[in-house]
Design a protein around this motif. Structure first.
Motif, PDB file in Angstrom:
ATOM      1  N   THR B 162       0.843  -1.200   0.000  1.00  0.00           N
ATOM      2  CA  THR B 162       0.000   0.000   0.000  1.00  0.00           C
ATOM      3  C   THR B 162       0.880   1.253   0.000  1.00  0.00           C
ATOM      4  OG1 THR B 162      -1.590  -1.252   1.284  1.00  0.00           O
ATOM      5  CG2 THR B 162      -1.935   1.121   1.200  1.00  0.00           C
ATOM      6  N   VAL B 163       2.016   1.131   0.684  1.00  0.00           N
ATOM      7  CA  VAL B 163       2.984   2.246   0.645  1.00  0.00           C
ATOM      8  C   VAL B 163       4.306   1.710   0.093  1.00  0.00           C
ATOM      9  CG1 VAL B 163       2.055   3.644   2.509  1.00  0.00           C
ATOM     10  CG2 VAL B 163       3.612   1.804   3.041  1.00  0.00           C
ATOM     11  N   PRO B 164       5.007   2.570  -0.624  1.00  0.00           N
ATOM     12  CA  PRO B 164       6.303   2.130  -1.141  1.00  0.00           C
ATOM     13  C   PRO B 164       7.362   2.115  -0.041  1.00  0.00           C
ATOM     14  CG  PRO B 164       5.867   4.409  -1.750  1.00  0.00           C
ATOM     15  CD  PRO B 164       4.663   3.928  -1.034  1.00  0.00           C
ATOM     16  N   LEU B 165       8.277   1.183  -0.176  1.00  0.00           N
ATOM     17  CA  LEU B 165       9.388   1.104   0.778  1.00  0.00           C
ATOM     18  C   LEU B 165      10.402   2.194   0.426  1.00  0.00           C
ATOM     19  CD1 LEU B 165      10.479  -0.659   3.111  1.00  0.00           C
ATOM     20  CD2 LEU B 165      11.700  -1.993   1.404  1.00  0.00           C
ATOM     21  N   SER B 166      10.676   3.059   1.388  1.00  0.00           N
ATOM     22  CA  SER B 166      11.639   4.129   1.083  1.00  0.00           C
ATOM     23  C   SER B 166      12.382   4.527   2.351  1.00  0.00           C
ATOM     24  CB  SER B 166      10.910   5.332   0.496  1.00  0.00           C
ATOM     25  OG  SER B 166      10.227   6.002   1.536  1.00  0.00           O
ATOM     26  N   TRP B 167      13.420   5.349   2.162  1.00  0.00           N
ATOM     27  CA  TRP B 167      14.223   5.803   3.310  1.00  0.00           C
ATOM     28  C   TRP B 167      13.411   6.699   4.241  1.00  0.00           C
ATOM     29  CZ3 TRP B 167      18.326   3.329   4.641  1.00  0.00           C
ATOM     30  CH2 TRP B 167      19.105   2.691   3.672  1.00  0.00           C
ATOM     31  N   SER B 168      12.357   7.275   3.708  1.00  0.00           N
ATOM     32  CA  SER B 168      11.573   8.193   4.552  1.00  0.00           C
ATOM     33  C   SER B 168      10.864   7.456   5.690  1.00  0.00           C
ATOM     34  CB  SER B 168      10.544   8.945   3.700  1.00  0.00           C
ATOM     35  OG  SER B 168       9.580   8.043   3.221  1.00  0.00           O
TER      36      SER B 168
END
Lengths: 318, 303
Positions: B162-168
């Motif tokens: 549902t959400v992208p995997l990112s450094w944020s």
């Protein structure tokens, strides 16, 4: 039956009081719970505060253990004023009437919680934990959740918590609450052992048989200390015998007995009480004098309840 | 208990029991020095242990937000259009994380009332460590549980993509921790003076739930740019702007979704303001709880 103060206890009893209470008053709003308490609790004894519910003993207990701030007067515990809360707390162990165990934790974990609160850790904690659990016969239950323990065992864990940091004074509020007779006996064995080890034990109670086991007791009523002494000495003040009467019209009967026999008659509710060294010889004379208006007459040796009634003029009602 | 005073016992030597005959002798009695930090750490660990020993609490804590998210997200997806084109499952995600943290913090701090009623707290309050370890222990223990639960939920969400995997997501973890501390502080403010859980529930339904609903979790803050706002929407906007949780949720939204997706219409302010408000909120609730806990009060003792 009084427990004679043992040789060891006599040895460790000194003139310096473990707890000194002077001129203490306390109010809850308009209600005056303590009305001038002066009390010296000797070191190295079991001292009982005896009184019915509402007599002020639990208020005094809370003030001594620094749970409530002092409003008036002074209290010193093991040499420290209760104004120095942390100093007093380090010197006392407390077993409240309400259980303080976390039921979701094991016996060992509860002890560890207590240890953290009193600055014990590492090897010292392990050593002390083993000692107190061993003394209270809890070693084989140490890994059990407290919610699975019986009432007597829970009380023993409470005692273990109270003793963990080597208090100079152990305070217990109604320690026998919820205990069966066997557990009560075990509790008193443990308390005697503590006194033998130099700890002063102070407890509140509304049970005469419990107060009778103490070395010294203070009788409290309506926020005041009515009398202090050993159970034997307090009973002795009433003499050897006591006659208790139930009559149809107690006021008239009391006046009649006083005028005819010159007896000191005390009326407590519907009951008349007469202290006399030779109670048996009075029974037939009183029965003849009162005739059919006499419902019952009882002769006995005075107990602590009689002491309470004689001192306060009130029945002991919880 | 002769071992208590045994000279061979190193513990006894460290803090000896007064000897027979001189229990209050001129030689000063040296107790162990109680450390507030040690007590706080123990109380925090206790929260943790108690949580995992109550299986229904663990199950409810994991399943309830998941159900909320899936049911609301799926059910309202047809009737909700976010300004930036997100579906409701995506829009509701930051709110669900805030809900997890809020609920867990509430259950962690409501235990203060149970601790009082069951007598445990009474024994803690007469220990020679003061009261601040109680606050630190409850807040650290409760917020750690809340944070781990939220992280667990976030991992499930990542699996569903549902959400992208990112450094944020890394600063998001820090934000969740700050929110957890703030919520536990808030919970302590409510719970400490209470003598019943019923009172806490009343405050929760009247104060904490509206605070969550009016933080941009369920619907966005009415935007001035779109069209002139009616008085109702203006009032709603003021309330939501005054709600510190709005800024935390807003920052969560910007950390969860890339800038292109997280439209400025959904976000209230910039990151600096969001982080600042969150940290000030955390500090204020924590300090206020500490201030409220000083001094003794009637609920301290068990009748």
């Amino acid at each position: 039956m009084t427990n004679p103060v043992s040789q060891t206890q006599q040895m460790i009893t000194t003139n310096a009081p473990a707890i000194s209470v002077e001129g203490v008053f306390h109010r809850y709003g308009q209600h005056e719970a303590l009305r001038g308490i002066d009390l010296q609790i000797p070191t190295g004894q079991i001292f009982a505060l005896l009184g019915p519910n509402g007599s002020g003993k639990t208020t005094l207990f809370r003030l001594i253990c620094t749970l409530m701030p002092l409003q008036c007067g002074s209290i010193r515990v093991a040499g420290a004023s209760v104004a120095q809360r942390l100093a007093v707390r380090q010197r006392i162990g407390i077993v409240f009437q309400a259980p303080s165990l976390d039921k979701k934790l094991t016996v060992d974990e509860n002890i560890a919680c207590q240890a953290a609160l009193y600055g014990l850790s590492g090897a010292e904690l392990r050593s002390r934990r083993d000692e107190v659990l061993g003394m209270l016969n809890l070693i084989d239950r140490r890994h059990e959740l407290c919610e699975r323990l019986s009432g007597g065992l829970k009380r023993r864990v409470e005692l273990a918590k109270g003793l963990l940091h080597r208090p100079q004074v152990l305070l217990l509020d109604e320690p026998s609450t919820g205990l069966d007779p066997t557990a009560r006996l075990d509790l008193w064995v443990a308390l005697r052992q503590m006194v033998a080890d130099g700890i002063t034990v102070v407890l509140t109670t509304h049970l005469f048989e419990e107060a009778d086991k103490a070395d010294t007791l203070a009788i409290m009523d309506c926020g005041q200390v009515v009398s202090v002494g050993t159970p034997a000495s307090l009973r002795l003040e009433l003499g050897e015998g006591l006659i208790m009467l139930q009559t149809e019209q107690p006021e008239e009967a009391a006046l009649s007995l006083q005028s005819h026999f010159d007896l000191q008659v005390q009326q407590v509710g519907q009951q008349l009480r007469i202290q006399t060294p030779q109670p048996v010889q009075w029974v037939s004379r009183i029965a003849d004098h009162l005739g059919d208006s006499l419902h019952s007459i009882t002769v006995g040796r005075p107990g602590l309840e009689d002491v309470f009634v004689a001192k306060t003029g009130n029945p002991f009602c919880n | 208990m002769s071992a208590l005073t045994s000279p061979t016992d190193p513990a006894s030597q460290a803090s000896p029991v007064p000897k027979a005959g001189d229990p209050l002798s001129p030689q000063p009695w040296e107790p162990a020095v109680a450390s507030g930090w040690g007590a706080a750490w123990m109380l925090a660990r206790r929260e943790w242990t108690r949580f995992f020993r109550q299986r229904n609490r663990v199950t409810a804590a994991v399943l309830q937000p998941l159900l909320f998210w899936l049911l609301f997200g799926t059910g309202l997806s047809g009737s909700f259009v976010a300004p930036d084109g997100q579906d409701f499952l995506q829009f509701f995600l930051p709110g669900t994380i805030a809900l997890i943290v809020l609920f867990t913090a509430i259950f962690a701090t409501i235990s203060v009332i149970e601790d009082r009623r069951e007598g445990f707290m009474q024994a803690v309050l007469v220990a020679p460590v003061g009261r601040w370890p109680v606050l630190v222990g409850k807040v650290v223990g409760g917020s750690a549980i809340a944070w781990v639960q939220a992280v667990f939920f976030l991992s499930l969400v990542l699996v569903t993509q549902t959400v992208p995997l990112s450094w944020s997501l890394l600063p998001l973890l820090a934000l969740m921790a700050a929110l957890a501390v703030a919520m536990c502080g808030l919970g302590m403010i409510v719970a400490w003076p209470m003598d019943s859980t019923q009172g806490f529930h009343a405050i929760m339904m009247l104060g904490l739930m509206p605070m969550w609903l009016l933080s941009g979790t369920f619907f966005p803050v009415p935007a001035v740019a779109d069209q002139p706002l009616g008085w109702g929407q203006t009032l709603l906007r003021w309330i939501m702007q005054a709600n510190p949780l709005t800024y935390t949720v807003s920052e969560m939204r910007s950390l969860l979704y890339p800038p292109a997706v997280a439209d400025s219409a959904v976000l209230l302010t910039g990151s600096v303001v969001n982080w600042s408000v969150t940290f000030v909120f955390m500090l204020v609730t924590f300090l206020l709880a500490g201030w409220l806990m000083r001094g003794s009060r009637k609920v301290d003792w068990v009748a």
